[in-house]
Design a protein around this motif. Structure first.
Motif, short mmCIF file in Angstrom:
data_model
loop_
_atom_site.label_atom_id
_atom_site.label_comp_id
_atom_site.label_asym_id
_atom_site.label_seq_id
_atom_site.Cartn_x
_atom_site.Cartn_y
_atom_site.Cartn_z
N PRO A 46 0.80 -1.22 0.00
CA PRO A 46 0.00 0.00 0.00
C PRO A 46 0.84 1.28 0.00
O PRO A 46 1.90 1.33 0.63
CB PRO A 46 -0.77 -0.11 1.32
CG PRO A 46 0.06 -0.98 2.19
CD PRO A 46 0.97 -1.79 1.35
N THR A 48 0.00 5.67 0.15
CA THR A 48 -1.03 6.70 0.29
C THR A 48 -1.04 7.62 -0.94
O THR A 48 0.01 7.91 -1.51
CB THR A 48 -0.74 7.53 1.56
OG1 THR A 48 -0.61 6.63 2.65
CG2 THR A 48 -1.86 8.51 1.85
N ILE A 62 4.16 9.24 -3.29
CA ILE A 62 5.52 9.55 -2.83
C ILE A 62 5.93 8.42 -1.89
O ILE A 62 5.16 8.07 -0.98
CB ILE A 62 5.56 10.91 -2.10
CG1 ILE A 62 5.15 12.03 -3.08
CG2 ILE A 62 6.95 11.18 -1.52
CD1 ILE A 62 5.03 13.40 -2.46
N ALA A 64 9.23 6.01 0.13
CA ALA A 64 10.61 5.82 0.56
C ALA A 64 11.06 4.43 0.12
O ALA A 64 10.29 3.47 0.23
CB ALA A 64 10.70 5.94 2.07
N SER A 69 10.43 -4.24 -2.35
CA SER A 69 9.39 -3.78 -3.29
C SER A 69 9.51 -2.28 -3.58
O SER A 69 9.39 -1.85 -4.73
CB SER A 69 8.00 -4.09 -2.75
OG SER A 69 7.86 -5.48 -2.62
N SER A 70 9.74 -1.49 -2.54
CA SER A 70 9.83 -0.04 -2.76
C SER A 70 11.10 0.31 -3.54
O SER A 70 11.10 1.26 -4.34
CB SER A 70 9.77 0.71 -1.43
OG SER A 70 10.69 0.18 -0.51
N MET A 211 -0.48 -4.60 5.36
CA MET A 211 -1.71 -4.90 4.61
C MET A 211 -1.40 -5.92 3.54
O MET A 211 -0.31 -5.91 2.96
CB MET A 211 -2.27 -3.64 3.97
CG MET A 211 -2.86 -2.67 4.97
SD MET A 211 -3.71 -1.32 4.16
CE MET A 211 -4.19 -0.36 5.59
N GLU A 260 11.82 -9.62 5.85
CA GLU A 260 12.04 -8.46 4.96
C GLU A 260 13.53 -8.24 4.73
O GLU A 260 13.96 -7.92 3.62
CB GLU A 260 11.40 -7.20 5.58
CG GLU A 260 9.87 -7.24 5.53
CD GLU A 260 9.21 -6.43 6.63
OE1 GLU A 260 9.92 -5.88 7.49
OE2 GLU A 260 7.97 -6.36 6.63
#
Ligand SMILES: Cc1cc2nc3c(=O)[nH]c(=O)nc-3n(C[C@H](O)[C@H](O)[C@H](O)COP(=O)(O)OP(=O)(O)OC[C@H]3O[C@@H](n4cnc5c(N)ncnc54)[C@H](O)[C@@H]3O)c2cc1C
Ligand code: FES
Length: 270
Positions: A46, A48, A62, A64, A69-70, A211, A260
């Motif tokens: 997820p 925002t 936006i 970080a 995944s990011s 999530m 992670e």
């Protein structure tokens, strides 16, 4: 597929993407989020909504780069596309004329706060904003936020820009506020809520539990609010900050940290 039409590096490891997603843009409201999946082997995660332009059919996010995944997302370029982009999800921020409102945003969530502030300003509120980051290099969107603030305070954890830490908020709270909203690191939202509590200022937080499906089916995003169990993806992500069980939330958010870390170590960069 959802094409990237704009990419900006806002700070170290912090990227802004504007993405073509007309159906999402048409319905997006401040406080809501999307769940995206970069490619068919990617995980759903997820983010925002930091802005939406229904006419252009685009949504701005936006983020970080904190893990696999990011980081993968941040490697995409303009004209690349994302496989899934579901939303808008969750309940929107309550926008009405409260009067004097305190808006506190931290880190990458300054963009999401700006989206909320634009709507709150339009509704006729007087806004005192606090924008924080770990240091000067990680502060983002200050000038844009200034445009929608009647008063703006900047803070950094290390004092490299503006006030040092968040505890100066105590002095600001001497002024009467009708409402506070906060979005950013969970620890910051918890501290803001604890500081507004003695003043009786209604405080809305925007939570980031783990999530998975985002539809209320899997239970991953369970949070305890007062004596109720709530699913942040469908009942939130905004809640009464004075009622959230933060200890439980933070411990659940850290639950998969070992996995992670391993995923990031094994990540080969593509
Ligand atoms: C409603 C909501 C909105 C969010 N909005 C933003 C945003 O606007 N910008 C932003 O940078 N980040 C946002 N996040 C957090 C973002 O989802 C995580 O940073 C991302 O999933 C990390 O994935 P990763 O593989 O890069 O890192 P990992 O190494 O997998 O995880 C790093 C940390 O991110 C969090 N995280 C990991 N997976 C999830 C998941 N499936 N759901 C929620 N949190 C997770 C955990 O706290 C974890 O410790 C939001 C989270 C939620 C729940
Ligand atoms: S993410 Fe599955 S119930 Fe909320």
């Amino acid at each position: 597929m959802y094409g990237i039409v704009r990419k900006e590096q806002l700070a170290p490891n912090t990227k802004l993407f504007e993405i073509t997603a007309p159906a999402v843009a048409a319905k997006s409201k401040p406080g809501q989020f999307v769940i995206l999946r970069i490619h068919e082997k990617g995980e759903r995660f997820p983010i925002t909504i930091a802005d939406a332009d229904p006419e252009k059919g685009t949504v701005t996010i936006i983020f970080a780069e904190v893990g696999k995944s990011s980081t993968q997302l941040g490697k995409l370029e303009v004209d690349d596309a994302i496989l899934n982009f579901s939303g808008p999800l969750g309940n929107a921020t309550k926008i009405e004329k409260f009067g004097e409102i305190l808006c506190v945003g931290g880190g990458v969530m300054a963009g999401a706060l700006l989206y909320q502030m634009k709507a709150l300003k339009k509704a006729g509120n007087k806004i005192t904003a606090i924008i924080g980051a770990r240091n000067k290099e990680h502060l983002i969107l200050i000038e844009e936020i200034r445009k929608f603030s009647d008063e703006l305070y900047v803070a950094t954890d290390d004092g490299s820009e503006g006030k040092e830490g968040i505890y100066f908020l105590k002095d600001i709270l001497e002024k009467k506020f009708d409402q506070a909203i906060t979005i950013g690191p969970t620890s910051m939202q918890m501290i803001v809520s604890e500081m507004t509590r003695p003043y009786g200022i209604p405080t809305t937080v925007n939570l980031f539990p783990i999530m998975v499906d985002g539809t209320g089916m899997c239970g991953a995003c369970r949070v305890t609010v007062g004596d109720e169990t709530r699913f942040a993806c469908v009942h939130g992500p905004e809640f009464d900050g004075h009622k959230v069980n933060y200890d439980e939330l933070i411990s659940r958010m850290r639950f998969y940290n070992p996995n992670e870390k391993i995923a990031m170590l094994l990540f080969d960069g593509v």
